[in-house]
Design a protein around this motif. Sequence first.
Motif, PDB file in Angstrom:
ATOM      1  N   ALA B 222       0.841  -1.203   0.000  1.00  0.00           N
ATOM      2  CA  ALA B 222       0.000   0.000   0.000  1.00  0.00           C
ATOM      3  C   ALA B 222       0.876   1.252   0.000  1.00  0.00           C
ATOM      4  N   ALA B 223       1.956   1.219   0.786  1.00  0.00           N
ATOM      5  CA  ALA B 223       2.863   2.376   0.844  1.00  0.00           C
ATOM      6  C   ALA B 223       3.482   2.630  -0.526  1.00  0.00           C
ATOM      7  N   GLN B 224       3.837   1.540  -1.214  1.00  0.00           N
ATOM      8  CA  GLN B 224       4.426   1.681  -2.557  1.00  0.00           C
ATOM      9  C   GLN B 224       3.444   2.342  -3.517  1.00  0.00           C
ATOM     10  N   VAL B 225       2.189   1.835  -3.515  1.00  0.00           N
ATOM     11  CA  VAL B 225       1.172   2.393  -4.416  1.00  0.00           C
ATOM     12  C   VAL B 225       0.891   3.852  -4.074  1.00  0.00           C
ATOM     13  N   TRP B 226       0.827   4.145  -2.784  1.00  0.00           N
ATOM     14  CA  TRP B 226       0.544   5.522  -2.363  1.00  0.00           C
ATOM     15  C   TRP B 226       1.666   6.453  -2.806  1.00  0.00           C
ATOM     16  N   THR B 227       2.913   6.009  -2.655  1.00  0.00           N
ATOM     17  CA  THR B 227       4.051   6.830  -3.080  1.00  0.00           C
ATOM     18  C   THR B 227       4.027   7.052  -4.592  1.00  0.00           C
ATOM     19  N   GLY B 254     -12.831  12.706  -4.240  1.00  0.00           N
ATOM     20  CA  GLY B 254     -12.783  11.599  -3.273  1.00  0.00           C
ATOM     21  C   GLY B 254     -11.408  11.370  -2.666  1.00  0.00           C
ATOM     22  N   LEU B 255     -10.353  11.426  -3.497  1.00  0.00           N
ATOM     23  CA  LEU B 255      -9.016  11.113  -2.985  1.00  0.00           C
ATOM     24  C   LEU B 255      -8.561  12.122  -1.931  1.00  0.00           C
ATOM     25  N   ALA B 256      -9.072  13.351  -2.031  1.00  0.00           N
ATOM     26  CA  ALA B 256      -8.681  14.395  -1.076  1.00  0.00           C
ATOM     27  C   ALA B 256      -9.217  14.109   0.316  1.00  0.00           C
ATOM     28  N   GLN B 257     -10.176  13.184   0.404  1.00  0.00           N
ATOM     29  CA  GLN B 257     -10.680  12.824   1.731  1.00  0.00           C
ATOM     30  C   GLN B 257      -9.621  12.116   2.569  1.00  0.00           C
ATOM     31  N   ALA B 258      -8.531  11.702   1.947  1.00  0.00           N
ATOM     32  CA  ALA B 258      -7.402  11.151   2.703  1.00  0.00           C
ATOM     33  C   ALA B 258      -6.701  12.258   3.503  1.00  0.00           C
ATOM     34  N   GLY B 259      -7.078  13.515   3.259  1.00  0.00           N
ATOM     35  CA  GLY B 259      -6.567  14.643   4.037  1.00  0.00           C
ATOM     36  C   GLY B 259      -5.053  14.751   3.995  1.00  0.00           C
ATOM     37  N   GLU B 260      -4.431  14.929   5.159  1.00  0.00           N
ATOM     38  CA  GLU B 260      -2.978  15.135   5.198  1.00  0.00           C
ATOM     39  C   GLU B 260      -2.192  13.896   4.773  1.00  0.00           C
ATOM     40  N   ARG B 261      -2.833  12.716   4.799  1.00  0.00           N
ATOM     41  CA  ARG B 261      -2.149  11.523   4.265  1.00  0.00           C
ATOM     42  C   ARG B 261      -1.831  11.701   2.784  1.00  0.00           C
ATOM     43  N   LEU B 262      -2.661  12.483   2.110  1.00  0.00           N
ATOM     44  CA  LEU B 262      -2.365  12.821   0.722  1.00  0.00           C
ATOM     45  C   LEU B 262      -1.580  14.134   0.657  1.00  0.00           C
ATOM     46  N   LEU B 263      -2.106  15.156   1.327  1.00  0.00           N
ATOM     47  CA  LEU B 263      -1.562  16.507   1.126  1.00  0.00           C
ATOM     48  C   LEU B 263      -0.156  16.669   1.684  1.00  0.00           C
ATOM     49  N   GLY B 264       0.141  15.998   2.799  1.00  0.00           N
ATOM     50  CA  GLY B 264       1.476  16.112   3.393  1.00  0.00           C
ATOM     51  C   GLY B 264       2.559  15.673   2.412  1.00  0.00           C
ATOM     52  N   PRO B 265       2.549  14.397   2.004  1.00  0.00           N
ATOM     53  CA  PRO B 265       3.575  13.947   1.048  1.00  0.00           C
ATOM     54  C   PRO B 265       3.474  14.641  -0.312  1.00  0.00           C
ATOM     55  N   LEU B 266       2.258  15.016  -0.730  1.00  0.00           N
ATOM     56  CA  LEU B 266       2.109  15.686  -2.032  1.00  0.00           C
ATOM     57  C   LEU B 266       2.761  17.064  -1.992  1.00  0.00           C
ATOM     58  N   ARG B 267       2.599  17.762  -0.879  1.00  0.00           N
ATOM     59  CA  ARG B 267       3.224  19.078  -0.718  1.00  0.00           C
ATOM     60  C   ARG B 267       4.749  18.951  -0.787  1.00  0.00           C
ATOM     61  N   ALA B 268       5.280  17.911  -0.124  1.00  0.00           N
ATOM     62  CA  ALA B 268       6.736  17.702  -0.132  1.00  0.00           C
ATOM     63  C   ALA B 268       7.234  17.367  -1.536  1.00  0.00           C
TER      64      ALA B 268
END
Lengths: 313, 313
Positions: B222-227, B254-268
């Motif tokens: 899951a971590a691989q796919v998310w990355t 819908g994907l934005a509902q992951a909140g900072e799990r998405l936005l944190g790494p995406l911002r970086a």
Amino acid sequence: MGGGDVVVAVDVGGTGMKCALVGPDGATVHTERHPTDAGRGPAAVVDTILDVADGLAAKARADGRTPVALGIAVPGIVDEARGVAVWSANVGFRDVPLRDLAVTRLGLPTAIGHDVRAGGLAEARLGAGRGAGHVLFVAIGTGIAAAHVVDGSASVGAHGAAGEIGHILVRPGGPRCGCGRPGCLEAVASASAVGRRYAELAGTPATAADVAERAAAGEPLAAQVWTETVEALADGLASGQALFDVATIVVGGGLAQAGERLLGPLRAALHERMTFHREPRLVAAALGDEAGCLGAALLALDALGVPRSMETR
Amino acid sequence: MGGGDVVVAVDVGGTGMKCALVGPDGATVHTERHPTDAGRGPAAVVDTILDVADGLAAKARADGRTPVALGIAVPGIVDEARGVAVWSANVGFRDVPLRDLAVTRLGLPTAIGHDVRAGGLAEARLGAGRGAGHVLFVAIGTGIAAAHVVDGSASVGAHGAAGEIGHILVRPGGPRCGCGRPGCLEAVASASAVGRRYAELAGTPATAADVAERAAAGEPLAAQVWTETVEALADGLASGQALFDVATIVVGGGLAQAGERLLGPLRAALHERMTFHREPRLVAAALGDEAGCLGAALLALDALGVPRSMETR
């Protein structure tokens, strides 16, 4: 504007300045070229710009015309609203308040614009994009940059940096770009990248024009490099079309001098990539290296509020 | 507009319609939801849209309010100038003159808009992009689409097809997209693509939300796919920023509902890709699934010429 009124237009490049006196209908009544001599540093370049603009205004008056405004196009990042040349690699500008300096020196209303956006404005309103409404102008030279022009106005962006199509990703892990990232369109398909790639494969230096010519003559290495270039450009333009949905894409800059050797295969490769998209017309720029200078004149006319219907040439 | 005046707003989706009565300040005074039942065919859907809008206008009057205009957001390709729903995969529209049909039925000034552009309008003017001037709203759900909003107006394009950031190329030779081309952003990083990719690797079905959760819990696949997803999205947003130069990117869907799990790494990941670019603020959408409906209301208010300064909520 009266019949004898003209605007003064200056397009500042890394090596030379293209200058003109332009009437309210977009017709050029006088042109000059001057060296930029960027090696002298930004302060000296600014002095030269102001001297040249002042000289053009004097020339207009000597010919019985009235200079009514000044437009200056510069490369890099340009804050058009504040009239500031924020940053430029090849001229060395760092936050130069060019508009205020020009107003103080010449006493004329002055507009500052980005060189590629000015060129795009001119191609959209007076050149190959005339009548299209939504135009993407793409200049392919040492670098690659674009101007998105809608109803005769170029998008500037929040910080004066819009249109950097040379830095969209087309080849992940590909050649490193001048900006530091790998795989930018500019790193694969600019005129410099074409020459570099051929030299790498053939072991002998060549310009993009040489590569275009040799590819047309059937030389396999040149044909391979040319095809790679066209494919990368088509990927970049297709991504641009997905975002902008323009009616016409105008291709300018040095690489466009290859004419149909570039545009023919590029049109076919772009066509292949159009799925849901509405396919844009793909045409060569019509104004050559005068586009930026004409665009500077248009910015000056716009600043005066001259109606665009006067552009009739 | 008077104090008791409202606009009727309808956001037509593939499964449901979100509806509201909205005041001139952008405040919602009543909401309804209705099924779209797209399987009945486009003619029946159009009838339902008009019935629902008519019912909302009647409800407004019953409450002592005056319905003064109608805004309808629909998916697909929308010609906003002509008020025509040109094409839609999930509702089946083909050149439906929705504005004229609505004007005939309700007798109210009517504006038609694209659902994602309407959502972007609402996020830019009333939501997470408020005050930014230049906003890119990116909706990541089954597909990926964007709205580029400058000074409160969304770019429409020459044919109503602007903003298709889901179809910019990010992975040449990558997974085939619904549009037919390989490697589109949507084929790699939409919510459906995330679920599909995980199922492919893990051999067990999962939603994008499952993948986000398992990645956070440290499951390697899951971590691989998310990355992979975050990297592809960052590539796409960086290309968008190169072209648009916005101040704020608002991520919704819908994907934005992951909140900072998405936005944190995406911002970086986006930060890493910013070289010459001015880095945009990257924020989550604030209006949830009501954005499209609020945007339809804004289109109606704009059609009436209501000053935007009234948006004060």
